[in-house]
Design an enzyme around this catalytic site. Structure first.
Site, PDB file in Angstrom:
ATOM      1  N   TRP A 216      50.224  34.379  49.009  1.00  5.28           N
ATOM      2  CA  TRP A 216      51.307  35.369  49.102  1.00  5.28           C
ATOM      3  C   TRP A 216      51.309  36.260  47.882  1.00  5.28           C
ATOM      4  O   TRP A 216      51.477  37.484  47.993  1.00  5.28           O
ATOM      5  CB  TRP A 216      52.659  34.685  49.285  1.00  5.28           C
TER       6      TRP A 216
ATOM      7  N   ASP B 190      59.301  36.790  44.302  1.00  3.34           N
ATOM      8  CA  ASP B 190      59.276  36.332  45.677  1.00  3.34           C
ATOM      9  C   ASP B 190      59.742  34.873  45.645  1.00  3.34           C
ATOM     10  O   ASP B 190      59.036  34.002  45.150  1.00  3.34           O
ATOM     11  CB  ASP B 190      57.844  36.441  46.227  1.00  3.34           C
TER      12      ASP B 190
ATOM     13  N   LYS C 224      62.521  29.989  55.597  1.00  2.00           N
ATOM     14  CA  LYS C 224      62.219  28.734  54.915  1.00  2.00           C
ATOM     15  C   LYS C 224      63.514  27.973  54.567  1.00  2.00           C
ATOM     16  O   LYS C 224      63.645  26.816  54.891  1.00  2.00           O
ATOM     17  CB  LYS C 224      61.401  28.970  53.641  1.00  2.00           C
TER      18      LYS C 224
HETATM   19  C1  LIG Z   1      56.364  32.592  54.040  1.00  2.70           C
HETATM   20  C2  LIG Z   1      56.178  33.358  52.777  1.00  2.70           C
HETATM   21  C3  LIG Z   1      55.919  34.748  52.759  1.00  2.70           C
HETATM   22  C4  LIG Z   1      55.716  35.548  54.011  1.00  2.70           C
HETATM   23  O1  LIG Z   1      56.899  35.770  54.642  1.00  2.70           O
HETATM   24  P1  LIG Z   1      57.014  36.723  55.921  1.00  2.70           P
HETATM   25  O2  LIG Z   1      58.488  36.779  56.110  1.00  2.70           O
HETATM   26  O3  LIG Z   1      56.267  36.039  57.038  1.00  2.70           O
HETATM   27  O4  LIG Z   1      56.419  38.031  55.578  1.00  2.70           O
HETATM   28  C5  LIG Z   1      55.821  35.374  51.542  1.00  2.70           C
HETATM   29  N1  LIG Z   1      55.963  34.705  50.392  1.00  2.70           N
HETATM   30  C6  LIG Z   1      56.180  33.376  50.360  1.00  2.70           C
HETATM   31  C7  LIG Z   1      56.305  32.678  49.056  1.00  2.70           C
HETATM   32  C8  LIG Z   1      56.289  32.666  51.558  1.00  2.70           C
HETATM   33  O5  LIG Z   1      56.516  31.339  51.534  1.00  2.70           O
END
Ligand SMILES: *Cc1c(COP(=O)(O)O)cnc(C)c1O
Length: 356
Positions: free
Chosen positions: A99, A166, A190
């Site tokens: 990511w 993030d 999540k």
């Molecule tokens: C799941 C995840 C993403 C991607 O998320 P989307 O909503 O599918 O774009 C990005 N960063 C992290 C740390 C993730 O766990």
């Protein structure tokens, strides 16, 4: 059979959030109409989005001057929106997983990117520490939890520039010093809600400093000004997010969530470390409390598939590792009860005894 859901995302939500969502799909807030079919501009939905924003601020002790936004496009959309809105000339990024890597790729479209540290050559099995952060960066971007690799940074780093993070897979699992950040974002699927909404916490004063023109929908100022209602927001996931946030508050808030996360992860790592059959893949001091990655020790390698089948026969779901890593990954998000961790640990013991 009762299921134990260790899925990495979309992932387990509390019964409280799911049941209240089901009720609201039938009859939202006593309107006699489904949540799915009501105007996002109704006073009932306005109350939902207002309370959700207020609870995010309360749970994370968000200081004055920050807005809470609810946007579409997933965390992946933020990989572009962040540099679009914040990157003037140069930004620093930590390359700590897939990511983070994707975020770097997008930022390069907007300016110079300094990758200050990377664990890629080690298969992203550790979280870099002790890297130098040069003066004059517009921001330092970090990915606090690397969902695929099971590494996590459970603190807010010191840097001579604003941070942007993030926090998709570990938000609401520890207190955060929000004042150090210009922006924090998290895809909801999540630890918060069904897929379809992304939570963004943005420092208002940090906006409007780039020279480039920004398309209306990708400009955070649009959403700050319109309270995430410039267009139709993802109504259903925002409603579920509110239920999750109420549940978080009800059980005792961020410190309670943190101690539960610590207990659950300690239980599972202890089982891995005391077993001859399983071994963890992430460096001990960087282990994630949210995504526990492990494999079979070399003499047992060929039993990996058997273990997954063994688990699924007992109702344990979602422990297969990410397709890019293999092995196992047990995600212990906030809604997962300790009982499920105990159940997995028992299955590990039983499987190990059976094959000794
Ligand atoms: C799941 C995840 C993403 C991607 O998320 P989307 O909503 O599918 O774009 C990005 N960063 C992290 C740390 C993730 O766990």
């Amino acid at each position: 059979m009762k299921k134990h859901n260790f899925s990495a995302g979309p992932s387990i939500l509390s019964d409280f959030a799911v049941n209240n969502t089901i009720d609201a799909i039938r009859d939202f807030a006593g309107t006699g109409v489904s949540l799915l079919s009501i105007s996002h501009r109704s006073k009932e939905f306005q109350a939902v989005i207002d309370e959700a924003g207020a609870l995010v601020k309360e749970l994370l002790s968000v200081p004055e001057g920050y807005s809470v936004l609810w946007l579409g496009g997933g965390a992946s959309m933020q990989f572009a929106m962040i540099p679009y809105n914040f990157l003037r000339s140069r930004a620093g990024y930590l390359d700590t997983g897939t990511w983070a890597h994707n975020a770097i790729k997008e930022a390069r479209l907007f300016g110079d990117v300094d990758v200050l540290a990377s664990s890629e050559s080690a298969g992203y099995t550790f979280y870099p520490h002790g890297y130098a952060v040069p003066e004059g960066l517009d921001y330092l971007h970090i990915t606090t939890n690397n969902t695929i690799y099971g590494t996590e940074l459970r603190e807010d780093p010191d840097a001579p520039c604003p941070l942007i993070a993030d926090m998709s897979s570990d938000i609401f699992s520890r207190p955060v010093d929000v004042a150090r950040y210009d922006a924090i974002y998290a895809g909801a699927q999540k630890n918060l809600a069904p897929a379809g909404v992304t939570l963004v916490i943005v420092k208002e004063e940090a906006l409007g400093r780039v020279d480039r023109a920004i398309p209306t929908m990708l400009d955070y100022r649009t959403h700050v000004k319109k309270g995430s209602m410039f267009n139709t927001p993802p109504v259903l996931p925002i409603f579920t997010a509110l239920q999750t946030l109420r549940y978080y508050k009800e059980i005792g808030g961020i410190h309670q969530l943190q101690s539960r996360a610590e207990l659950k992860a300690a239980r599972l790592y202890e089982a891995i470390d005391s077993s001859a059959m399983f071994e963890g893949t992430a460096r001990m001091e960087d282990r994630s409390l949210m995504n526990v990655t492990f494999v079979m020790a070399p003499p047992f390698k060929e039993l990996e598939k058997d273990f997954i089948d063994f688990c699924s026969q007992r109702g344990i779901m979602g422990i297969k590792g990410h397709r890019s890593v293999g092995g196992f990954r047990a995600s212990l998000y906030n809604a997962l009860p300790m009982e499920s961790v105990d159940f997995l640990v028992e299955a590990m013991h039983d499987f190990e005894s059976k094959h000794k």
